[in-house]
Scaffold this active site. Structure first.
Site, PDB file in Angstrom:
ATOM      1  N   TRP A   1       0.905  -1.004  -0.081  1.00 35.82           N
ATOM      2  CA  TRP A   1      -0.022   0.106   0.025  1.00 35.82           C
ATOM      3  C   TRP A   1       0.781   1.321   0.049  1.00 35.82           C
ATOM      4  O   TRP A   1       2.018   1.189   0.732  1.00 35.82           O
ATOM      5  CB  TRP A   1      -0.772   0.012   1.266  1.00 35.82           C
ATOM      6  CG  TRP A   1      -2.167  -1.002   1.200  1.00 35.82           C
ATOM      7  CD1 TRP A   1      -2.092  -2.236   1.546  1.00 35.82           C
ATOM      8  CD2 TRP A   1      -3.236  -0.641   0.597  1.00 35.82           C
ATOM      9  NE1 TRP A   1      -3.253  -2.677   1.426  1.00 35.82           N
ATOM     10  CE2 TRP A   1      -4.066  -1.867   0.708  1.00 35.82           C
ATOM     11  CE3 TRP A   1      -3.818   0.245  -0.307  1.00 35.82           C
ATOM     12  CZ2 TRP A   1      -5.397  -2.117   0.226  1.00 35.82           C
ATOM     13  CZ3 TRP A   1      -4.962   0.045  -0.839  1.00 35.82           C
ATOM     14  CH2 TRP A   1      -5.733  -0.788  -0.725  1.00 35.82           C
TER      15      TRP A   1
ATOM     16  N   ALA B   1       0.360  -3.421   5.807  1.00 32.59           N
ATOM     17  CA  ALA B   1       1.147  -3.239   7.239  1.00 32.59           C
ATOM     18  C   ALA B   1       0.838  -4.315   7.983  1.00 32.59           C
ATOM     19  O   ALA B   1       1.742  -5.147   8.959  1.00 32.59           O
ATOM     20  CB  ALA B   1       0.855  -2.020   7.861  1.00 32.59           C
ATOM     21  N   LEU B   2      -0.345  -4.912   8.147  1.00 31.64           N
ATOM     22  CA  LEU B   2      -0.609  -6.235   9.209  1.00 31.64           C
ATOM     23  C   LEU B   2      -0.140  -7.488   8.874  1.00 31.64           C
ATOM     24  O   LEU B   2       0.302  -8.324   9.557  1.00 31.64           O
ATOM     25  CB  LEU B   2      -2.308  -6.511   9.211  1.00 31.64           C
ATOM     26  CG  LEU B   2      -2.913  -5.258   9.887  1.00 31.64           C
ATOM     27  CD1 LEU B   2      -4.428  -5.512   9.449  1.00 31.64           C
ATOM     28  CD2 LEU B   2      -2.692  -5.282  11.257  1.00 31.64           C
ATOM     29  N   GLU B   3       0.290  -7.584   7.604  1.00 32.07           N
ATOM     30  CA  GLU B   3       1.197  -8.819   7.209  1.00 32.07           C
ATOM     31  C   GLU B   3       2.751  -8.650   7.646  1.00 32.07           C
ATOM     32  O   GLU B   3       3.252  -9.916   7.736  1.00 32.07           O
ATOM     33  CB  GLU B   3       1.112  -8.890   5.752  1.00 32.07           C
ATOM     34  CG  GLU B   3      -0.378  -9.430   5.482  1.00 32.07           C
ATOM     35  CD  GLU B   3      -1.322  -8.307   5.318  1.00 32.07           C
ATOM     36  OE1 GLU B   3      -2.484  -8.604   5.414  1.00 32.07           O
ATOM     37  OE2 GLU B   3      -0.852  -7.331   4.968  1.00 32.07           O
TER      38      GLU B   3
ATOM     39  N   PHE C   1       3.162   2.574   5.250  1.00 30.86           N
ATOM     40  CA  PHE C   1       2.541   3.791   5.430  1.00 30.86           C
ATOM     41  C   PHE C   1       1.189   3.619   5.891  1.00 30.86           C
ATOM     42  O   PHE C   1       0.366   3.093   5.079  1.00 30.86           O
ATOM     43  CB  PHE C   1       2.958   4.686   4.185  1.00 30.86           C
ATOM     44  CG  PHE C   1       2.685   6.143   4.377  1.00 30.86           C
ATOM     45  CD1 PHE C   1       2.683   6.912   5.589  1.00 30.86           C
ATOM     46  CD2 PHE C   1       1.676   6.825   3.435  1.00 30.86           C
ATOM     47  CE1 PHE C   1       2.456   8.341   5.404  1.00 30.86           C
ATOM     48  CE2 PHE C   1       1.321   7.891   3.326  1.00 30.86           C
ATOM     49  CZ  PHE C   1       1.424   8.729   4.601  1.00 30.86           C
ATOM     50  N   VAL C   2       0.942   3.897   7.059  1.00 28.59           N
ATOM     51  CA  VAL C   2      -0.494   3.387   7.464  1.00 28.59           C
ATOM     52  C   VAL C   2      -1.485   4.615   7.454  1.00 28.59           C
ATOM     53  O   VAL C   2      -1.085   5.276   8.592  1.00 28.59           O
ATOM     54  CB  VAL C   2      -0.537   2.673   8.808  1.00 28.59           C
ATOM     55  CG1 VAL C   2      -1.945   2.008   9.148  1.00 28.59           C
ATOM     56  CG2 VAL C   2       0.373   1.196   8.499  1.00 28.59           C
ATOM     57  N   VAL C   3      -2.177   4.845   6.826  1.00 23.91           N
ATOM     58  CA  VAL C   3      -3.343   6.020   6.691  1.00 23.91           C
ATOM     59  C   VAL C   3      -4.756   5.633   7.219  1.00 23.91           C
ATOM     60  O   VAL C   3      -5.310   4.409   6.893  1.00 23.91           O
ATOM     61  CB  VAL C   3      -3.221   6.637   5.506  1.00 23.91           C
ATOM     62  CG1 VAL C   3      -1.646   7.257   5.077  1.00 23.91           C
ATOM     63  CG2 VAL C   3      -3.832   6.087   4.117  1.00 23.91           C
TER      64      VAL C   3
ATOM     65  N   ARG D   1      -9.773   2.509  12.268  1.00 20.29           N
ATOM     66  CA  ARG D   1      -8.569   3.463  12.840  1.00 20.29           C
ATOM     67  C   ARG D   1      -7.218   3.013  12.590  1.00 20.29           C
ATOM     68  O   ARG D   1      -6.828   2.100  12.766  1.00 20.29           O
ATOM     69  CB  ARG D   1      -8.628   3.750  14.333  1.00 20.29           C
ATOM     70  CG  ARG D   1     -10.180   4.326  14.888  1.00 20.29           C
ATOM     71  CD  ARG D   1     -10.039   4.293  16.326  1.00 20.29           C
ATOM     72  NE  ARG D   1      -8.919   4.971  16.779  1.00 20.29           N
ATOM     73  CZ  ARG D   1      -9.106   6.308  17.162  1.00 20.29           C
ATOM     74  NH1 ARG D   1     -10.291   6.896  17.132  1.00 20.29           N
ATOM     75  NH2 ARG D   1      -8.208   6.982  17.646  1.00 20.29           N
TER      76      ARG D   1
ATOM     77  N   SER E   1      11.577  -0.642  12.922  1.00 23.30           N
ATOM     78  CA  SER E   1      10.329  -0.043  12.491  1.00 23.30           C
ATOM     79  C   SER E   1      10.503   1.111  11.714  1.00 23.30           C
ATOM     80  O   SER E   1      11.002   2.011  12.112  1.00 23.30           O
ATOM     81  CB  SER E   1       9.331  -0.043  13.369  1.00 23.30           C
ATOM     82  OG  SER E   1       8.056   0.758  12.723  1.00 23.30           O
TER      83      SER E   1
END
Length: 157
Positions: free
Chosen positions: A18, A52-54, A76-78, A84, A109
């Site tokens: 992503w 990101a969760l993976e 990059f978590v948006v 949330r 990280s």
């Protein structure tokens, strides 16, 4: 700047796809800085995951191989409006921390969660540049943690 005392250390990078145009800047900057520190780009292996969760599960599988001196996770978590983004980021970081504690392989990280992100060219450009800085910082931190762990090994000897 720390010069690598372990220039042949193998490093894994797990990157979320992503916002790849932003995340890839971190990876490129990490590799460039790693080589400036005396490492080899050939010793940095890149693994792609959807999001990101993976990252934690993939990092755990890589750590268990015993092949890598350290692992970097980057994403990059948006806020996508479904859930949330701070929850997602916290979950990912908790998982990465657990991986390093369970496997004794450092997991660094570069998972970033902006407070407010909108798909506008000025913000995208800002975060592309910001991820370059984070990639350089991650390479420096990786070199420092490998040096610190080498000193710990001497204490255990």
């Amino acid at each position: 700047m720390t010069i690598l005392s372990h220039p042949s250390a193998k490093i894994a990078i797990v990157r979320a796809r992503w916002h790849a145009d932003i995340v890839d800047r971190c990876v490129d900057a990490f590799v460039a800085q790693w080589t400036k520190l005396g490492g080899s780009a050939a010793d940095v292996e890149i693994f792609d995951v959807p999001g990101a969760l993976e990252i934690p599960l993939h990092a755990q599988a890589l750590a268990r191989t015993g092949r890598y001196a350290a692992i970097l996770g980057t994403a990059f978590v948006v806020n996508g409006g479904i859930y949330r983004h701070d929850f997602v980021s916290g979950t990912v970081l908790d998982g990465m921390m657990r991986v390093q504690l369970d496997t004794d392989v450092p997991v660094l990280s570069a998972v970033l969660t902006p407070h407010n992100f909108q798909e506008s060219e000025p913000l995208i450009a800002f975060f592309r540049d910001h991820f370059v800085v984070k990639g350089e910082e991650a390479a420096n931190a990786c070199a420092q943690i490998l040096d610190a762990r080498a000193k710990l090994a001497l204490v255990d000897a």
